[in-house]
Design a protein around this motif. Structure first.
Motif, PDB file in Angstrom:
ATOM      1  N   HIS A 150       0.926  -0.455  -4.968  1.00 45.53           N
ATOM      2  CA  HIS A 150      -0.562  -0.665  -5.479  1.00 45.53           C
ATOM      3  C   HIS A 150      -1.469   0.292  -4.724  1.00 45.53           C
ATOM      4  O   HIS A 150      -1.816   0.029  -3.662  1.00 45.53           O
ATOM      5  CB  HIS A 150      -0.922  -1.876  -5.655  1.00 45.53           C
ATOM      6  CG  HIS A 150      -2.200  -2.167  -6.294  1.00 45.53           C
ATOM      7  ND1 HIS A 150      -3.301  -3.230  -5.392  1.00 45.53           N
ATOM      8  CD2 HIS A 150      -2.972  -1.449  -7.183  1.00 45.53           C
ATOM      9  CE1 HIS A 150      -4.424  -3.008  -6.461  1.00 45.53           C
ATOM     10  NE2 HIS A 150      -4.293  -1.986  -7.162  1.00 45.53           N
ATOM     11  N   GLN A 183       0.512  -5.701   1.081  1.00 46.92           N
ATOM     12  CA  GLN A 183      -0.862  -5.925   0.590  1.00 46.92           C
ATOM     13  C   GLN A 183      -0.954  -7.386   0.004  1.00 46.92           C
ATOM     14  O   GLN A 183      -0.074  -7.889  -0.470  1.00 46.92           O
ATOM     15  CB  GLN A 183      -1.010  -4.749  -0.870  1.00 46.92           C
ATOM     16  CG  GLN A 183      -2.508  -5.016  -1.249  1.00 46.92           C
ATOM     17  CD  GLN A 183      -2.662  -4.196  -2.524  1.00 46.92           C
ATOM     18  OE1 GLN A 183      -2.827  -4.388  -3.676  1.00 46.92           O
ATOM     19  NE2 GLN A 183      -2.340  -2.818  -1.954  1.00 46.92           N
ATOM     20  N   ALA A 233      -3.227  -6.722 -10.443  1.00 46.53           N
ATOM     21  CA  ALA A 233      -2.463  -5.331 -10.522  1.00 46.53           C
ATOM     22  C   ALA A 233      -1.344  -5.369 -11.176  1.00 46.53           C
ATOM     23  O   ALA A 233      -0.775  -4.159 -11.946  1.00 46.53           O
ATOM     24  CB  ALA A 233      -2.472  -4.822  -9.208  1.00 46.53           C
ATOM     25  N   TRP A 292      -5.119   0.602  -4.118  1.00 49.27           N
ATOM     26  CA  TRP A 292      -6.405  -0.378  -4.308  1.00 49.27           C
ATOM     27  C   TRP A 292      -7.518   0.444  -4.727  1.00 49.27           C
ATOM     28  O   TRP A 292      -8.031   1.441  -4.268  1.00 49.27           O
ATOM     29  CB  TRP A 292      -6.505  -1.095  -3.129  1.00 49.27           C
ATOM     30  CG  TRP A 292      -7.519  -2.205  -3.287  1.00 49.27           C
ATOM     31  CD1 TRP A 292      -8.781  -2.314  -3.834  1.00 49.27           C
ATOM     32  CD2 TRP A 292      -7.128  -3.390  -3.171  1.00 49.27           C
ATOM     33  NE1 TRP A 292      -9.452  -3.544  -3.960  1.00 49.27           N
ATOM     34  CE2 TRP A 292      -8.262  -4.343  -3.502  1.00 49.27           C
ATOM     35  CE3 TRP A 292      -5.936  -4.409  -2.804  1.00 49.27           C
ATOM     36  CZ2 TRP A 292      -8.319  -5.867  -3.609  1.00 49.27           C
ATOM     37  CZ3 TRP A 292      -5.802  -5.585  -2.681  1.00 49.27           C
ATOM     38  CH2 TRP A 292      -7.149  -6.351  -3.223  1.00 49.27           C
ATOM     39  N   GLY A 293      -8.025   0.172  -6.061  1.00 44.34           N
ATOM     40  CA  GLY A 293      -9.264   0.577  -6.463  1.00 44.34           C
ATOM     41  C   GLY A 293      -9.155   1.834  -7.240  1.00 44.34           C
ATOM     42  O   GLY A 293     -10.112   2.753  -7.122  1.00 44.34           O
ATOM     43  N   TYR A 300       0.899  -1.172  -0.037  1.00 44.73           N
ATOM     44  CA  TYR A 300      -0.020  -0.072   0.056  1.00 44.73           C
ATOM     45  C   TYR A 300       0.816   1.256   0.031  1.00 44.73           C
ATOM     46  O   TYR A 300       2.161   1.162   0.183  1.00 44.73           O
ATOM     47  CB  TYR A 300      -0.871  -0.033   1.377  1.00 44.73           C
ATOM     48  CG  TYR A 300      -2.019  -1.111   1.247  1.00 44.73           C
ATOM     49  CD1 TYR A 300      -3.147  -0.842   0.605  1.00 44.73           C
ATOM     50  CD2 TYR A 300      -1.789  -2.145   2.056  1.00 44.73           C
ATOM     51  CE1 TYR A 300      -4.009  -1.858   0.434  1.00 44.73           C
ATOM     52  CE2 TYR A 300      -2.875  -3.232   1.897  1.00 44.73           C
ATOM     53  CZ  TYR A 300      -4.063  -2.945   1.151  1.00 44.73           C
ATOM     54  OH  TYR A 300      -4.966  -3.942   1.265  1.00 44.73           O
ATOM     55  N   SER A 334      -2.118 -10.217  -1.881  1.00 41.40           N
ATOM     56  CA  SER A 334      -2.078 -10.144  -3.469  1.00 41.40           C
ATOM     57  C   SER A 334      -2.141 -11.727  -4.156  1.00 41.40           C
ATOM     58  O   SER A 334      -2.313 -11.691  -5.210  1.00 41.40           O
ATOM     59  CB  SER A 334      -0.980  -9.668  -4.187  1.00 41.40           C
ATOM     60  OG  SER A 334       0.266 -10.201  -3.741  1.00 41.40           O
ATOM     61  N   LEU A 356      -3.477 -11.474  -7.759  1.00 44.71           N
ATOM     62  CA  LEU A 356      -4.071  -9.983  -7.969  1.00 44.71           C
ATOM     63  C   LEU A 356      -3.384  -9.387  -9.406  1.00 44.71           C
ATOM     64  O   LEU A 356      -2.407  -9.684  -9.578  1.00 44.71           O
ATOM     65  CB  LEU A 356      -3.835  -9.164  -6.945  1.00 44.71           C
ATOM     66  CG  LEU A 356      -4.583  -7.877  -6.961  1.00 44.71           C
ATOM     67  CD1 LEU A 356      -5.861  -7.879  -6.846  1.00 44.71           C
ATOM     68  CD2 LEU A 356      -3.849  -6.793  -5.765  1.00 44.71           C
TER      69      LEU A 356
END
Length: 309
Positions: free
Chosen positions: A228, A128, A179, A230-231, A122, A130, A177
């Motif tokens: 990353h 995070q 990402a 998130w969102g 994060y 993942s 994930l």
């Protein structure tokens, strides 16, 4: 033979600032790999297109006249990609030094790997999570009853998010994930990239599931990393994104487990929604945190929409 080691694909929707940061990190950190960058813009109304043309003219830019979804846009870029590998990079993911080169080197030396993901952090530097196990009715039930949070170290209840593992070593996992996810182009040519029935969410879980069926493993590589947020773009439409998350989960079960499992999943999600709708106002009164009220509102909407998924 492919002329490049990796094609980096970014799909953007109204995320100009994040996209610029992602591209700056990318161009500033890849040292050993031959690569290209493909940006797909899904009908942004901000200055994303102009920004890419002005600041990153070396990138290939594909501009759509409507938002065709995350999965379809990635497939669009994959069709023109020239790399041996495809790096699917979110616009809110910022690679660190050596990350892309390290992922390429890993796939070069691990022929059993169909995909590899890196360690994610994060913005505040905390780890995070993942990777996941593939979702099952049991893991959905543990989540509905908060057992995955109460017994995080349990191999049973912590299975879905793998919270029993410190994510401190490289190992094969079920799902990664999306990402910052690198996949083999030759495998994608055989099994396809993303299933376009998934507008957004669960598409990477479905991809990892199909990779497993094709005889390949998905690896978590802890030696390289990225930040990353998130969102990123989803934060612009949080309520709609929440419902899409569960619609995609139902689609995954429908595709891979059949209608009986879908109805069982809906029953579990009904239970989960009821628990959160009832507990949300209570937790808001006790802790005075607005997030609990928002969670309750989201799950109330899920209750209304669930049976149409």
């Amino acid at each position: 033979m492919h002329a490049l080691d990796v094609s980096v694909i970014l799909v953007n929707w109204n995320g100009s600032a994040l996209l610029a940061r992602a591209l700056e990190c990318l161009y500033g950190t890849v040292r050993e790999s031959r690569y290209e960058v493909i940006v797909v813009d899904n009908a942004s109304t901000d200055d994303s297109v102009a920004m890419v043309r002005a600041r990153f003219p070396q990138a290939t830019l594909l501009v759509n006249t409507k938002n065709i979804g995350f999965a379809r846009a990635n497939n669009q870029a994959a069709r023109v990609a020239r790399g041996r590998y495809l790096l699917l990079l979110n616009t809110d993911a910022f690679v660190h030094a050596g990350t892309v080169d390290g992922m390429v080197a890993f796939l070069d030396t691990h022929p059993d790997a169909g995909a590899v993901g890196c360690r994610l952090y994060y913005e505040d530097g905390t780890l995070q999570r993942s990777c996941w196990s593939f979702p099952t009715l049991a893991t959905e039930l543990w989540t509905a009853l908060y057992l995955d949070r109460i017994f995080r170290a349990s191999l049973v209840f912590g299975r879905y998010q793998m919270t029993h593992w410190a994510m401190d070593d490289t190992r094969p996992v079920d799902a990664l994930l999306g990402a910052c996810l690198m996949v083999r182009r030759d495998v994608v040519d055989r099994i396809g990239l993303f299933d376009e029935q998934f507008f957004m969410y669960s598409e990477e879980v479905d991809l990892c599931y199909r990779l497993r069926r094709a005889g390949y493993r998905s690896y978590y590589l802890h030696e390289v990393s990225a930040t990353h947020i998130w969102g990123g773009s989803a934060r612009q439409i949080p309520h709609e994104s929440f419902l899409r998350l569960y619609r995609s989960r139902v689609q995954f079960f429908r595709k891979h487990h059949g209608w009986v499992a879908v109805w069982a999943l809906k029953a579990v999600l009904l239970l989960s929604s009821l628990v959160r709708v009832l507990l949300g106002p209570l937790m808001f009164v006790v802790r005075r945190e607005s997030s609990f009220a928002q969670i309750a509102r989201n799950y109330l909407s899920l209750l209304r929409a669930l049976w149409a998924f």
